[in-house]
Design an enzyme around this catalytic site. Structure first.
Site, PDB file in Angstrom:
ATOM      1  N   TRP A   1       0.840  -1.198   0.000  1.00 61.20           N
ATOM      2  CA  TRP A   1       0.000   0.000   0.000  1.00 61.20           C
ATOM      3  C   TRP A   1       0.873   1.244   0.000  1.00 61.20           C
ATOM      4  O   TRP A   1       1.088   1.876   1.022  1.00 61.20           O
ATOM      5  CB  TRP A   1      -0.938   0.009   1.207  1.00 61.20           C
ATOM      6  CG  TRP A   1      -2.084  -0.928   1.052  1.00 61.20           C
ATOM      7  CD1 TRP A   1      -3.320  -0.638   0.562  1.00 61.20           C
ATOM      8  CD2 TRP A   1      -2.116  -2.321   1.367  1.00 61.20           C
ATOM      9  NE1 TRP A   1      -4.108  -1.767   0.554  1.00 61.20           N
ATOM     10  CE2 TRP A   1      -3.402  -2.814   1.043  1.00 61.20           C
ATOM     11  CE3 TRP A   1      -1.184  -3.222   1.880  1.00 61.20           C
ATOM     12  CZ2 TRP A   1      -3.772  -4.142   1.222  1.00 61.20           C
ATOM     13  CZ3 TRP A   1      -1.546  -4.550   2.064  1.00 61.20           C
ATOM     14  CH2 TRP A   1      -2.829  -4.992   1.733  1.00 61.20           C
TER      15      TRP A   1
ATOM     16  N   ASP B   1     -12.023 -12.563   5.047  1.00 59.79           N
ATOM     17  CA  ASP B   1     -11.241 -11.433   4.523  1.00 59.79           C
ATOM     18  C   ASP B   1      -9.778 -11.852   4.388  1.00 59.79           C
ATOM     19  O   ASP B   1      -9.104 -12.110   5.378  1.00 59.79           O
ATOM     20  CB  ASP B   1     -11.381 -10.237   5.470  1.00 59.79           C
ATOM     21  CG  ASP B   1     -10.775  -8.962   4.891  1.00 59.79           C
ATOM     22  OD1 ASP B   1     -10.076  -9.041   3.863  1.00 59.79           O
ATOM     23  OD2 ASP B   1     -10.995  -7.886   5.476  1.00 59.79           O
TER      24      ASP B   1
ATOM     25  N   HIS C   1     -13.211  -0.899   1.352  1.00 64.34           N
ATOM     26  CA  HIS C   1     -12.488  -2.137   1.604  1.00 64.34           C
ATOM     27  C   HIS C   1     -13.354  -3.285   1.089  1.00 64.34           C
ATOM     28  O   HIS C   1     -14.574  -3.267   1.242  1.00 64.34           O
ATOM     29  CB  HIS C   1     -12.179  -2.308   3.091  1.00 64.34           C
ATOM     30  CG  HIS C   1     -11.450  -3.574   3.411  1.00 64.34           C
ATOM     31  ND1 HIS C   1     -10.351  -3.991   2.694  1.00 64.34           N
ATOM     32  CD2 HIS C   1     -11.662  -4.533   4.359  1.00 64.34           C
ATOM     33  CE1 HIS C   1      -9.924  -5.148   3.192  1.00 64.34           C
ATOM     34  NE2 HIS C   1     -10.700  -5.493   4.191  1.00 64.34           N
TER      35      HIS C   1
ATOM     36  N   CYS D   1      -6.753  -4.765  -1.469  1.00 67.81           N
ATOM     37  CA  CYS D   1      -7.905  -5.497  -0.926  1.00 67.81           C
ATOM     38  C   CYS D   1      -8.787  -6.154  -1.982  1.00 67.81           C
ATOM     39  O   CYS D   1      -9.190  -7.307  -1.836  1.00 67.81           O
ATOM     40  CB  CYS D   1      -8.728  -4.602  -0.004  1.00 67.81           C
ATOM     41  SG  CYS D   1      -9.625  -3.268  -0.847  1.00 67.81           S
TER      42      CYS D   1
ATOM     43  N   TYR E   1      -6.236   4.997  -1.564  1.00 65.09           N
ATOM     44  CA  TYR E   1      -7.617   4.692  -1.190  1.00 65.09           C
ATOM     45  C   TYR E   1      -7.738   4.357   0.295  1.00 65.09           C
ATOM     46  O   TYR E   1      -8.826   4.366   0.853  1.00 65.09           O
ATOM     47  CB  TYR E   1      -8.198   3.573  -2.065  1.00 65.09           C
ATOM     48  CG  TYR E   1      -7.850   2.150  -1.663  1.00 65.09           C
ATOM     49  CD1 TYR E   1      -8.743   1.377  -0.925  1.00 65.09           C
ATOM     50  CD2 TYR E   1      -6.643   1.573  -2.045  1.00 65.09           C
ATOM     51  CE1 TYR E   1      -8.440   0.077  -0.573  1.00 65.09           C
ATOM     52  CE2 TYR E   1      -6.335   0.276  -1.695  1.00 65.09           C
ATOM     53  CZ  TYR E   1      -7.231  -0.476  -0.958  1.00 65.09           C
ATOM     54  OH  TYR E   1      -6.927  -1.772  -0.606  1.00 65.09           O
TER      55      TYR E   1
END
Length: 694
Positions: A238, A355, A332, A274, A526
């Site tokens: 990220w 997740d 997300h 994600c 984001y």
């Protein structure tokens, strides 16, 4: 007379695969679903005689055992529910037709089937062949049973999906190709289970637990990310720099990622974020037979200290400070799997959050879920697995603090409503967006929602830092503010254009006020991590009693253009300071709207017949762009086309010809990049029809 021996096996694949909804797998092996009979024919070296009894042996895993329910011997007698069983259907001189059934809770995976012949005291067995056993949403006894056929078609059999991204004000649909039935994908999904830390630590125990979708879902969540040094599929990153590796925005489907993972000898593919983790996990879960859908949570909280609140810190000028790890992501994406939760009780069955994005460790490794969506809605955060984390993602309170020069902190803002909005998933049987926020929480502002939040807080372990009750003055400010502020976009924020904002500030008290406004604009990811501050401004305003002002703010393209990341997002903050010590923070996340890619498809697209589509793309910037590339992807296969540079505002098109080889739904993905911006995406869903009869 020679001993009776099987000489050949016919798996009856055409009829079995249709009955078991596995005919779309690109495999020559038998693939069946548990809890449902399948047929096979065994050829012998001679006719079986009276006194010769037949049994089958089904086994899975490296060390199959009856104790672990990974090896079963069952006589040919009659079919029985709930256990392995076999019946003889018919026989000829040298072959016998059998029907075999497995229990609806059998471990899934690669199996071997053997035939055992008993004659007097003599027992001989011979391997017949391998087959694969999967979860069965069509079987009422299977914990993954889904009653609705349209939902089974969507959540198990559909290879084309949609992922919603952007932000709550600008929701964008991206196509995603799951490709769960494509060549070798099933083998890779089963290998993924074998490479997990769970399997390495206890191979026999892991294999025996593969009958439980709850267990398999948790293992999948740990293995789609490669952040556990466990040969996982994808490495997360990220920031704005991906060096010579794949930018996460480049991916449009799972098959290319899984194939690259295999080519690189099961080293994590670089990189994912994600929606990519969720896309790959969706492929694996659907492939194994667990009904699955992708879910996007807008304004998603990432609470790192488990206190059910997101705490952000700013200096007196409004600049974000890197204190604490809490964050709010514009969106997300995770998965929901559908299955029964016998460990929690019937009420908690149904959709479960799984997740695969590596955010926080759970039981020592990066994994999350399955967490019951109903448990999240009820605030039952103590229930397995990771329900506290998921609850916070959709329902945390948001606190903003200003850190003074002496280090003291003043809470200037508490928002109980903004986290977890427009929770979205693809509709069954169409490309529409369905809002499922009400499955995760009661309406914001309702008494039920606040009561659930209080209930969740009461269940926090004493060691966690609980949400801090504001002091009286701060509480007064929040419930009876003297200053109100809000940003509003004067027009849609388009990439390449100046951004026009209006900051509305109102003095709600009867006394006049002098206000200092510290404005800050940054390019962000984001995840709202700041990348670069691009604008800073201070203004002083005097307000009369009950006065409202509208302050225009322009962010020129020349200021933000060079600082944007591929997420194309900006964060605007205004920290408003009143001399009496009252502070107000106004914040707005902006996603710049990219130019549309338009794909024109002929009214009819026939299988095995060349088809030409028109693809329109453009340069929205006030400057020319070069190094223009279109990436076109069909069924996971990408074609790279270098195209000419574009002048400012220029629109262009290409023709693309292809020949579809299969009937049914097919997504075409288009990705446009140049030297000034990357990964502007478009997609179209085409229905490939059988050849027209002449």
């Amino acid at each position: 007379m020679a001993d009776l021996m099987p000489t050949q096996l016919c798996w009856q694949i055409p009829t079995n695969s249709v009955a078991h909804h596995t005919s779309r797998f690109a495999s020559s092996n038998l693939i069946v679903r548990r809890g449902q009979p399948f047929d096979c024919t065994v050829y012998f070296n001679r006719t079986p005689q009276p006194g010769e009894s037949l049994s089958f042996i089904a086994e899975t895993g490296q060390s199959p055992s009856e104790a672990n329910h990974t090896r079963t011997t069952f006589a040919v007698s009659a079919l029985a529910g709930g256990c392995w069983s076999a019946v003889q259907v018919s026989r000829e001189s040298n072959y016998v037709n059998f029907t075999i059934s497995s229990p609806p809770v059998a471990p899934i995976g690669h199996y071997k089937l053997s035939l055992q012949v008993t004659c007097g005291n003599k027992v001989t067995s011979r391997l017949l062949g391998p087959f694969v056993l999967l979860f069965n949403p069509w079987c009422t006894g299977d914990p993954v049973h889904l009653a609705n056929e349209a939902e089974r078609q969507e959540y198990v059999l559909n290879e084309n999906g949609i992922i919603f991204v952007g932000n709550a004000q600008y929701i964008e649909a991206r196509g995603w190709y799951y490709g769960q039935f494509q060549q070798n994908i099933l083998n890779l999904c089963l290998l993924l289970l074998d490479l997990s830390l769970y399997h390495r630590q206890d191979p026999a125990g892991d294999t025996s637990r593969r009958g439980d979708p709850r267990y398999v879902g948790r293992v999948v969540s740990s293995m789609v990310n490669g952040n556990n040094n466990d040969n996982g599929v994808l490495e997360g990153k990220w920031n704005a720099d991906f060096a010579h590796h794949e930018n996460p925005s480049r991916w449009s489907g799972s098959t290319a990622i899984l194939q690259k993972w295999a080519q690189d000898k099961y080293r994590p593919v670089q990189y994912g974020q994600c929606w990519v983790f969720a896309g790959v996990a969706g492929t694996v879960l659907r492939c194994l037979g667990i009904p699955t859908r992708l879910v996007t949570n807008f304004n998603s909280a990432h609470d790192t200290n488990g206190n059910l609140s997101i705490d952000k810190y700013y200096d007196p000028t409004g600049k974000s400070l890197k204190i604490g790890e809490d964050s709010t992501w514009d969106y997300h994406v995770w998965n929901e799997g559908w299955f029964v939760r016998r460990d929690l009780g019937t009420a908690y069955s149904g959709w479960q959050v799984i997740d695969a994005t590596p955010q926080e460790r759970s039981q020592g490794i990066y994994q999350c879920g399955p967490a019951s969506v109903w448990a999240v809605k009820q605030g039952d955060i103590e229930l397995s697995y990771d329900t506290t984390f998921v609850y916070t993602e959709v329902n945390a309170d948001m606190n903003r603090w200003v850190v003074k020069k002496d280090g003291s902190r003043v809470r200037v803002y508490c928002d109980t409503c903004s986290i977890g909005t427009h929770i979205s998933t693809k509709a069954v049987g169409s490309n529409q967006r369905v809002d499922i926020t009400n499955t995760y929480k009661y309406p914001e502002g309702s008494a039920e929602e606040r009561n659930v939040y209080k209930k969740a807080c009461s269940k926090l372990p004493r060691s966690s830092s609980r949400p801090r009750a504001p002091d009286d003055a701060s509480s007064e400010l929040i419930t009876h503010p003297e200053l109100f502020g809000k940003f509003r976009l004067a027009q849609p924020p388009l990439l390449g254009k100046d951004i026009e904002l209006i900051l509305t500030l109102a003095n709600l008290s009867s006394l006049p006020k002098s206000v200092t406004v510290n404005l800050s604009v940054s390019s962000v990811l984001y995840t709202r991590t700041a990348v670069q501050e691009i604008l800073k401004e201070t203004m002083h305003l005097d307000f009369g009693s009950q006065e409202e002002k509208h302050i225009p703010l322009r962010i020129p393209y020349g200021h933000y253009g060079a600082s944007l990341t591929d997420d194309k997002k900006l964060l605007v903050t205004a920290l408003c300071d009143v001399r009496e010590g009252v502070k107000l923070l106004v914040e707005k996340a902006i996603t710049l709207e990219s130019p549309n890619i338009t794909i024109a498809v002929p009214p009819k697209v026939e299988v095995n017949k060349p088809t030409t589509v028109e693809i329109f793309y453009s340069n929205p910037l006030p400057e020319p762009v070069t190094d223009c590339v279109l990436l076109l992807t069909l069924l996971g296969q990408a074609v790279k086309i270098n195209v000419a540079g574009l002048a400012p505002g220029e629109r262009s098109k290409i023709y693309f010809e292809f020949t579809p080889r299969t009937v049914g739904a097919m997504q075409l993905h288009v990705d446009f990049s140049c030297n000034k911006f990357h990964h502007v995406k478009g997609f179209v869903l085409m229905q490939i029809t059988p050849p027209a009869s002449h």
